[in-house]
Design a protein around this motif. Structure first.
Motif, PDB file in Angstrom:
ATOM      1  N   ASP A  30       1.239  12.022  -6.798  1.00  0.00           N
ATOM      2  CA  ASP A  30       0.146  12.680  -6.077  1.00  0.00           C
ATOM      3  C   ASP A  30       0.705  13.493  -4.915  1.00  0.00           C
ATOM      4  O   ASP A  30       0.673  13.077  -3.751  1.00  0.00           O
ATOM      5  CB  ASP A  30      -0.855  11.631  -5.577  1.00  0.00           C
ATOM      6  N   LYS A  88       5.901   4.273  -5.222  1.00  0.00           N
ATOM      7  CA  LYS A  88       4.872   4.591  -4.236  1.00  0.00           C
ATOM      8  C   LYS A  88       5.530   5.019  -2.930  1.00  0.00           C
ATOM      9  O   LYS A  88       6.661   4.610  -2.631  1.00  0.00           O
ATOM     10  CB  LYS A  88       3.961   3.384  -3.984  1.00  0.00           C
ATOM     11  N   ASP A  93       0.841  -1.189   0.000  1.00  0.00           N
ATOM     12  CA  ASP A  93       0.000   0.000   0.000  1.00  0.00           C
ATOM     13  C   ASP A  93       0.878   1.241   0.000  1.00  0.00           C
ATOM     14  O   ASP A  93       1.944   1.267   0.627  1.00  0.00           O
ATOM     15  CB  ASP A  93      -0.911   0.018   1.236  1.00  0.00           C
ATOM     16  N   GLY A  94       0.432   2.255  -0.705  1.00  0.00           N
ATOM     17  CA  GLY A  94       1.188   3.494  -0.738  1.00  0.00           C
ATOM     18  C   GLY A  94       0.554   4.518  -1.648  1.00  0.00           C
ATOM     19  O   GLY A  94      -0.402   4.230  -2.376  1.00  0.00           O
ATOM     20  N   ILE A  95       1.079   5.729  -1.592  1.00  0.00           N
ATOM     21  CA  ILE A  95       0.599   6.843  -2.397  1.00  0.00           C
ATOM     22  C   ILE A  95       1.481   6.965  -3.632  1.00  0.00           C
ATOM     23  O   ILE A  95       2.709   6.856  -3.535  1.00  0.00           O
ATOM     24  CB  ILE A  95       0.655   8.165  -1.594  1.00  0.00           C
ATOM     25  N   SER A  96       0.877   7.177  -4.785  1.00  0.00           N
ATOM     26  CA  SER A  96       1.663   7.357  -5.999  1.00  0.00           C
ATOM     27  C   SER A  96       2.586   8.561  -5.844  1.00  0.00           C
ATOM     28  O   SER A  96       2.207   9.595  -5.275  1.00  0.00           O
ATOM     29  CB  SER A  96       0.737   7.581  -7.202  1.00  0.00           C
ATOM     30  N   ALA A  97       3.821   8.437  -6.332  1.00  0.00           N
ATOM     31  CA  ALA A  97       4.798   9.531  -6.231  1.00  0.00           C
ATOM     32  C   ALA A  97       4.350  10.773  -6.990  1.00  0.00           C
ATOM     33  O   ALA A  97       4.904  11.858  -6.787  1.00  0.00           O
ATOM     34  CB  ALA A  97       6.151   9.069  -6.743  1.00  0.00           C
ATOM     35  N   HIS A 107       6.927   8.152 -12.101  1.00  0.00           N
ATOM     36  CA  HIS A 107       6.030   8.248 -10.938  1.00  0.00           C
ATOM     37  C   HIS A 107       5.154   7.008 -10.761  1.00  0.00           C
ATOM     38  O   HIS A 107       4.899   6.579  -9.633  1.00  0.00           O
ATOM     39  CB  HIS A 107       5.114   9.472 -11.081  1.00  0.00           C
TER      40      HIS A 107
END
Length: 495
Positions: free
Chosen positions: A239, A281, A233-237, A277
């Motif tokens: 965003d 993440k 799980d993680g945030i896209s680089a 990107h």
């Protein structure tokens, strides 16, 4: 490009000269109506590249990381190409998985989602392993992707052939060799067994890198067209708003992305060569998670040392040394002027050191670099293509996280550490010891080699043909041992 309206947008973004625009539009306009229509809901350039095929999408992914080259608006539009392309049906993915792994889906996964991400080569589904209940990511190649890439590659070969024959000056760039190199990279990306192996090696190399992680591969559920790895799980680089909302330090992340790339390239000689990107993440704990290992770069020890010396020379603003390294490595023809080349490099480096990052025009800088390579007869080095391409992409990602990042300051500790360990007395000692280890393989043969030498010396008849070889091998082995001992002494003295 003309049918979708992408031609004008692209030329505006690249600040193409007016004469070129007029010529291009005049030549292309009559063929507008036979162009590929594409998805009318997408912006022009994104629409054109996605309609053209997977190889063109790869090009768009690179451009999406460089708003300083193509403009912020166009770069944002092109990020759709990273992992938001139209997916193929879930049923097709299931058929591929069952055919590749030889079992029904229910025996492999207790849950299997709709596509969660789709790119040019493959798409990803979230699933739950039927064996241990772990969440996993299942990557499945697009149906017919091999044929689509073959079509693109054939077109690129034809274009390269045309360029070489119509523009003799372009031959120094070796267009067809570049396409052959690209073809090799693509063929590796179309076999997920090779990607799984790359991911496994990359994970082993980086397991002690603080703030950087690589998911583990599940080899039991991986094959040529299917790859299964642990779910992360993680945030896209890309965003930045969510990254800020989560409380992550974007300045530190930008610095880490660049330093990790340099560390992997110099320390390991094996690096992620598709670090846009969409393949990065940010984990809840702030770690950078790398994904998609279809394109990996490899550098031999000599190339790493050359690359490090060039970077170090730029960091120190020692352009004379940078020029000398280019000549020593054969990157610039020997008949060129070292001092003139050093001055040309200064024109590249000094403006970067004396100006804020947000005031540097990378488009103009890249244009000038191309002029320099042409002026000094520099030829394309296929072994450096992936390194150079990735450097451009990684710098773009770092700048998107921290627009004011100074790439030379960030690179300095990594490059200096490599220089200290690999160029100097320690490196000389290590090289000599490596040479001695190779030569030591002759050890079991030394008695026979010595006997052959003594017999030949005491025999007045002409020495047999193998005598000189035996003598050379013996002295190489003895000499290698002496050199290794001398190298060890240097290491102890200066270490």
């Amino acid at each position: 490009m003309e049918r979708t309206g992408a031609m004008k947008v692209a030329m505006d973004a690249m600040e193409a000269p007016r004469a070129f625009r007029i010529l291009a539009r005049t030549l292309v306009w009559p063929f507008k109506w036979v162009g590929i229509k594409g998805d009318p809901t997408l912006p022009p350039v994104t629409r054109a590249l996605s309609a053209l095929g997977p190889a063109y999408i790869k090009f768009g992914q690179v451009l999406s990381t460089r708003p300083d080259v193509v403009g912020t608006e166009l770069a944002m539009q092109l990020r759709v190409l990273q992992d938001e392309l139209p997916p193929f049906p879930r049923d097709r993915a299931i058929k591929t998985i069952e055919a590749e792994l030889g079992k029904p889906l229910s025996e492999l996964f207790s849950e299997f989602s709709e596509p969660v991400a789709a790119a040019s080569i493959a798409q990803v589904h979230k699933a739950k392993s039927a064996q241990d209940g772990r969440d996993v990511a299942v990557k499945v190649l697009r149906p017919g992707i091999e044929r689509a890439f073959r079509k693109d590659i054939d077109a690129f070969y034809f274009a390269a052939w045309m360029i070489e024959h119509l523009s003799p000056s372009s031959r120094r760039l070796h267009p067809q060799e570049v396409i052959a190199h690209f073809e090799g990279v693509v063929n590796g990306e179309l076999d997920l067994r090779l990607e799984s192996a790359s991911a496994s090696e990359f994970r082993a190399n980086t397991q002690n890198d603080e703030g950087f992680s690589v998911p583990a591969i599940d080899w039991r559920m991986s094959a040529r067209r299917v790859m299964t790895l642990e779910w992360v799980d993680g945030i896209s680089a890309s965003d930045t708003q969510k990254i800020d909302a989560a409380g992550h330090d974007r300045e530190a992340l930008g610095k880490r992305v660049l330093q990790m790339f340099l560390s992997h390239a110099l320390r390991d000689g094996f690096f992620h060569a598709d670090m846009h990107h969409g393949n990065l993440k940010i984990a809840p704990n702030g770690d950078i998670i790398a994904l998609d290992f279809g394109i990996m770069g490899a550098l031999d020890e000599y190339t790493r040392r050359v690359y490090a010396e060039i970077l170090f020379g730029f960091i120190q603003q020692d352009y004379r040394r940078v020029a000398e390294v280019h000549f020593e490595a054969g990157y610039v023809p020997a008949d060129q002027d070292v001092d003139a080349f050093a001055r040309a490099l200064r024109a590249v480096g000094d403006p970067i050191f004396g100006m804020d990052a947000d005031h540097i025009s990378m488009a103009r800088l890249l244009s000038y670099l191309f002029e320099v390579t042409e002026r000094f007869g520099m030829e394309t080095r296929t072994e450096l293509i992936l390194l150079q391409r990735t450097m451009v992409v990684v710098e773009g990602v770092a700048r998107s996280l921290d627009p004011r990042i100074n790439i030379w300051e960030v690179a300095q500790p990594i490059v200096e550490s490599y220089i200290k360990d690999n160029i100097g007395p320690k490196a000389l000692a290590r090289d000599l010891l490596s040479t001695a280890r190779v030569l030591s393989r002759f050890g079991p043969r030394l008695p026979k080699l010595a006997e052959a030498m003594l017999t030949a010396q005491n025999n007045p008849t002409p020495a047999p043909a193998h005598y000189s070889a035996a003598k050379s091998a013996l002295w190489l082995t003895v000499g290698g041992g002496i050199a290794a001992g001398f190298g060890a002494l240097i290491a102890l003295t200066f270490g």
